[in-house]
Design an enzyme around this catalytic site. Sequence first.
Site, short mmCIF file in Angstrom:
data_model
loop_
_atom_site.label_atom_id
_atom_site.label_comp_id
_atom_site.label_asym_id
_atom_site.label_seq_id
_atom_site.Cartn_x
_atom_site.Cartn_y
_atom_site.Cartn_z
N CYS A 1 0.85 -1.19 0.00
CA CYS A 1 0.00 0.00 0.00
C CYS A 1 0.88 1.24 0.00
O CYS A 1 1.79 1.37 0.82
CB CYS A 1 -0.90 -0.01 1.23
SG CYS A 1 -1.95 1.46 1.39
N CYS B 1 0.30 3.20 3.53
CA CYS B 1 0.78 2.72 4.83
C CYS B 1 1.88 1.68 4.76
O CYS B 1 2.46 1.32 5.78
CB CYS B 1 -0.39 2.16 5.64
SG CYS B 1 -1.02 0.57 5.05
N CYS C 1 -6.75 -4.93 -19.21
CA CYS C 1 -7.84 -4.03 -18.82
C CYS C 1 -7.35 -2.59 -18.61
O CYS C 1 -8.16 -1.69 -18.48
CB CYS C 1 -8.51 -4.53 -17.55
SG CYS C 1 -7.51 -4.37 -16.05
N CYS D 1 -7.33 -1.29 1.41
CA CYS D 1 -6.26 -1.79 2.26
C CYS D 1 -6.85 -2.06 3.64
O CYS D 1 -7.46 -1.18 4.24
CB CYS D 1 -5.13 -0.76 2.34
SG CYS D 1 -3.84 -1.21 3.53
N CYS E 1 -5.13 0.41 6.47
CA CYS E 1 -5.39 1.85 6.60
C CYS E 1 -6.70 2.31 5.95
O CYS E 1 -7.06 3.47 6.05
CB CYS E 1 -4.22 2.67 6.04
SG CYS E 1 -4.05 2.60 4.25
N HIS F 1 -8.42 3.26 -0.59
CA HIS F 1 -9.01 2.69 -1.80
C HIS F 1 -7.89 2.20 -2.71
O HIS F 1 -6.94 2.92 -2.99
CB HIS F 1 -9.83 3.76 -2.52
CG HIS F 1 -10.30 3.35 -3.88
ND1 HIS F 1 -11.38 2.54 -4.08
CD2 HIS F 1 -9.82 3.65 -5.11
CE1 HIS F 1 -11.57 2.36 -5.37
NE2 HIS F 1 -10.62 3.02 -6.02
N ASP G 1 -7.83 -17.50 -17.12
CA ASP G 1 -7.23 -18.77 -16.74
C ASP G 1 -6.29 -18.53 -15.57
O ASP G 1 -5.07 -18.43 -15.73
CB ASP G 1 -6.47 -19.38 -17.94
CG ASP G 1 -5.93 -20.75 -17.64
OD1 ASP G 1 -6.45 -21.42 -16.71
OD2 ASP G 1 -4.98 -21.16 -18.32
N CYS H 1 -8.51 -5.50 -9.79
CA CYS H 1 -8.09 -4.44 -10.70
C CYS H 1 -7.63 -3.27 -9.84
O CYS H 1 -8.44 -2.57 -9.23
CB CYS H 1 -9.30 -4.06 -11.56
SG CYS H 1 -8.96 -2.85 -12.82
#
Length: 138
Positions: A48, A51, A66, A98, A101, A104, A115, A123
Amino acid sequence: MGYKVEKSDEQWREQLSDEEYRVLRQAGTEPAFTGEYTDTKTAGVYSCRACGAELFRSDEKFESHCGWPSFFDPADTDAVETRADHSLPGRPRTEVLCATCGSHLGHVFAGEGYDTPTDLRYCINSIAVRLTPSGQGS
């Protein structure tokens, strides 16, 4: 909220860049195919950016085409948490945060036919994580 790492809004703003703050603390999204880790194949640990908690490992990363880094599983089942996201009308999603903390990270999707060992695609915004290459410590 009961996270291990809790800071005031002011502290988060001091620690994070404007774009990091927008994604990590305001549930924003970086534009597709612009993140530094979208196409990286470097072995290591993704933590993250807010944090430092370990979230994903490179051996869980896969190419989904993607526009964002995709993982089929978190490093540990307790590393992330999820919640319903109804921010896009008519398009419910599952937000990934996360667990340390509450930042997002992105969204998780199921049943897309990749597979992989799971039926999931985490994502994740590149700007929400930091890669520590293998052999450099974490």
